[in-house]
Enzyme design. Structure first.
Site, PDB file in Angstrom:
ATOM      1  N   GLN A  21     -29.200  32.805 -11.705  1.00 32.71           N
ATOM      2  CA  GLN A  21     -28.975  34.238 -11.598  1.00 32.71           C
ATOM      3  C   GLN A  21     -27.983  34.469 -10.466  1.00 32.71           C
ATOM      4  O   GLN A  21     -27.943  33.710  -9.492  1.00 32.71           O
ATOM      5  CB  GLN A  21     -30.279  34.986 -11.299  1.00 32.71           C
ATOM      6  N   SER A  22     -27.171  35.510 -10.581  1.00 25.40           N
ATOM      7  CA  SER A  22     -26.052  35.659  -9.660  1.00 25.40           C
ATOM      8  C   SER A  22     -26.474  36.069  -8.252  1.00 25.40           C
ATOM      9  O   SER A  22     -25.871  35.638  -7.270  1.00 25.40           O
ATOM     10  CB  SER A  22     -25.057  36.698 -10.214  1.00 25.40           C
ATOM     11  N   THR A  23     -27.497  36.896  -8.114  1.00 30.42           N
ATOM     12  CA  THR A  23     -27.878  37.427  -6.801  1.00 30.42           C
ATOM     13  C   THR A  23     -29.382  37.277  -6.600  1.00 30.42           C
ATOM     14  O   THR A  23     -30.149  37.207  -7.572  1.00 30.42           O
ATOM     15  CB  THR A  23     -27.502  38.913  -6.671  1.00 30.42           C
ATOM     16  N   GLN A  26     -31.315  39.915  -8.487  1.00 28.65           N
ATOM     17  CA  GLN A  26     -31.511  39.635  -9.902  1.00 28.65           C
ATOM     18  C   GLN A  26     -32.642  38.636 -10.123  1.00 28.65           C
ATOM     19  O   GLN A  26     -33.385  38.729 -11.100  1.00 28.65           O
ATOM     20  CB  GLN A  26     -30.209  39.097 -10.508  1.00 28.65           C
TER      21      GLN A  26
END
Length: 629
Positions: A21-23, A26
């Site tokens: 997941q990017s962050t 998230q």
């Protein structure tokens, strides 16, 4: 068709499931997407891999797919594929593996060489097949374009909202949203007045550290708004720290302005953890969005800009004056080299050496020059500049004694007000704890004991504040009589006496000089044995002086010149003992403050090359002592 692409050689190797997941946000909130990625383990088993041959790579959680530099999981996956240990790589979609074409095509190339398959929820792709390779390339290109499209859309929308002053941020402490959604002052009087008191302290002290010191001396805390999920938006009181005070002073929201774009993300510096570019501050004049008078402020915009300049000048670095500190060099931070134009530094000596400080221009030497530009002791320069300062500041400009006294009274009243607000808040907390304790069932001891403990803590806090308040009031007694005020007013007219008073510190003297002097340029090379001094006053006037360089031994103990002259006059007609007796009778003393003897007189005569005009009979020490006394 997907199954036919899988060969026994693929089953002999690992099936790697890549989860990302990017962050971090998230990872916490997008639970469904994370769950779908982990379910690819079951898909690998359904495709024929044994459960023990399925490996999940999820160490890149919370890291962007725009680059592979800081994704250790992706790097490990590429290494395993290159070594031929992986039979298939499973991901939710191409964007999970990479949003960068260079990383994506590199992975496809390595998979093609090692005969590794790539799969998602619906299909399995063979990078050696031209059609599958073309489809994988399209998926990677779409993934990269999708990232730029989303980023651009969000970026422009955020800036458009910021230009209208409607971009929502967590409100700084001291503000709340009004009924119409506009900013308004916090209804808590203690919060408002404490923040105003911080700006008042900086207005008076000019140094953030001194603001923290004054707050701690008075045991005053600073309000802070809770940003955590539990208790979000509530105000708590914390011990003041330097970082907290600087954040308050540097926040333009307290000047009634709504700004955006204070930080700039450009340059080569990147985070070692995420690989993202690190931000650095833009100057106030370069802020892209600045809406003044956006909401009520605790200070004016002009004062806010002045405070930022003052904070930068307090930095101890090139181009800044630095804070006025204790030290014998009174022009610290003001002197500029008259040869190269650089700011000159100060070198101090240890106290037991009893040597004055030195102004030195050594930045060129630090950067590789063969020698320092110039240097000179501070004693002669400081004396000349101080004399010019005392002559320039006329007595008429010093009629400030009564205003100073009034300011002291206002400061004491401000201290008292802050202590009273803090004490009132503590008493309210104690009454609230008492009401909570009174409401509980006495038989419920588990709850009652805890509420009783909290009530006792609040009462102890009230007792401590009351004692501190009483002590501060006793120490801050300020009741001057009319005669005392008149004496202070008269003393204020005598600036030299105030300057030389033992209660006036070097820090006070430096601050006085900075109020009148913009800078001092020194050139000790152009004229041999002299220093050319140019004083730039804040009024714009330039004063030029020349002072003699300090010579070695100039401050050593010396016999008074009048006594030496008298010895020169008497040496041709009197003996050494007679000369010593006359000098003692006149009241002269030697360089060390002792009475003259024939030995003292003889030494001076031999030193100066004086011939004996009479018979200088050598006396015994006993006779010499008898003659002296």
């Amino acid at each position: 068709m997907s199954v036919t692409k899988i060969q026994p050689t693929h089953w002999d190797r690992l099936a790697c499931v890549y989860v990302r997941q990017s962050t971090p946000l998230q990872v916490i909130e997008n639970r469904e997407s994370t769950e779908r990625q982990y379910q690819l383990q079951a898909r690998a088993i359904a495709l024929g891999w044994a459960p023990t041959r399925v490996e999940i790579i999820d160490e890149d959680q919370g890291r962007s797919g725009s680059t592979a530099v800081h994704r250790t999981g992706f790097q490990r996956l590429v290494s395993e594929v290159g070594l031929g240990h992986v039979g298939i790589v499973l991901m939710l979609e191409a964007s999970r593996l990479a949003r960068n074409n260079s990383d994506w095509y590199r992975l496809i190339e390595i998979c093609g060489i090692s005969a590794t398959l790539i799969g998602d929820e619906s299909a399995v792709y063979n990078p050696r097949d031209p059609n599958d390779r073309l489809l994988l390339g399209v998926k990677g290109t779409i993934s990269e374009a999708e990232l730029f499209t989303l980023r651009t859309r969000l970026y422009e929308g955020r800036w458009n909202k910021a230009r209208k002053g409607r971009l929502v941020f967590p409100l700084p402490t001291g503000y709340v949203y009004g009924p119409d959604g506009e900013w308004a002052f916090d209804p808590d009087a203690q919060v408002r007045e404490r923040l105003g008191y911080v700006f008042e302290l900086f207005r008076r002290e000019g140094v953030a550290r001194r603001v923290v010191r004054d707050l701690k001396v008075d045991s005053l805390e600073l309000p802070a708004r809770v940003m955590a999920t539990e208790g979000y938006g509530t105000v708590v009181w914390k011990t003041p720290t330097l970082s907290t005070v600087i954040r308050i002073l540097q926040n333009p929201a307290y000047a009634g302005a709504d700004v955006y774009g204070r930080m700039e993300y450009s340059g080569e510096r990147r985070s070692m953890k995420t690989g993202k570019q690190l931000a650095h501050r833009r100057p106030v004049t370069q802020w892209p969005v600045r809406i003044t008078a956006h909401h009520p402020g605790y200070l004016s915009w002009e004062e806010f800009v002045s405070n930022q300049t003052r904070l930068r000048q307090n930095w101890n670095r090139e181009g800044s004056r630095g804070v006025a500190r204790e030290g014998t060099a009174l022009l610290q931070g003001l002197v500029v080299c008259g040869r190269c134009g650089r700011t000159m530094g100060v070198q101090h000596h240890s106290a037991h050496e009893r040597r004055s400080s030195v102004y030195v221009c050594q930045q060129g030497y630090t950067n590789g020059a063969l020698h320092v530009c110039q240097s000179m002791t501070s004693r002669a320069v400081d004396a000349a500049v101080v004399q010019a300062f005392l002559e320039a500041v006329s007595p008429e400009s010093l009629l400030v004694a009564m205003r100073v006294l009034d300011q002291i009274e206002r400061d004491l009243a401000g201290h008292r007000r802050q202590r009273e607000l803090q004490l009132e808040q503590a008493r309210y907390d104690a009454r609230l704890a008492q009401r909570q304790y009174d409401r509980v069932d006495p038989d419920n001891r588990l709850v009652a004991s805890e509420l009783e403990r909290r009530w006792n803590e609040k009462l102890e806090r009230v007792a401590q504040l009351e004692q501190a308040h009483a002590k501060a009031d006793a120490e801050a007694q300020w009741d001057l009589t009319a005669d005392e005020r008149a004496a202070i007013s008269a003393l204020s007219q005598d600036l030299p006496a105030t300057w030389a008073a033992p209660t006036t510190t070097n820090q006070d003297r430096k601050q006085l000089l900075r109020h009148a002097i913009e800078g001092v340029q020194l050139d000790g090379v152009r004229h041999v044995g002299q220093i050319e001094v140019q004083i730039r006053w804040r009024s714009g006037v330039v004063t030029r002086l020349r002072v003699e360089r300090y010579r070695r031994g100039a401050d050593s103990l010396k016999t008074p010149a009048e006594a030496v002259n008298q010895i020169h006059e008497l040496v041709s007609t009197s003996t050494y003992a007679e000369i010593a007796a006359q000098l003692n009778a006149t009241g002269w003393r030697t360089a060390h403050g002792r009475v003259f003897t024939s030995q003292h007189v003889g030494y001076i005569c031999r030193r100066d090359g004086l011939a004996r005009g009479t018979d200088h009979t050598r006396l015994t020490p006993k006779e010499d002592a008898t003659q002296i006394h």
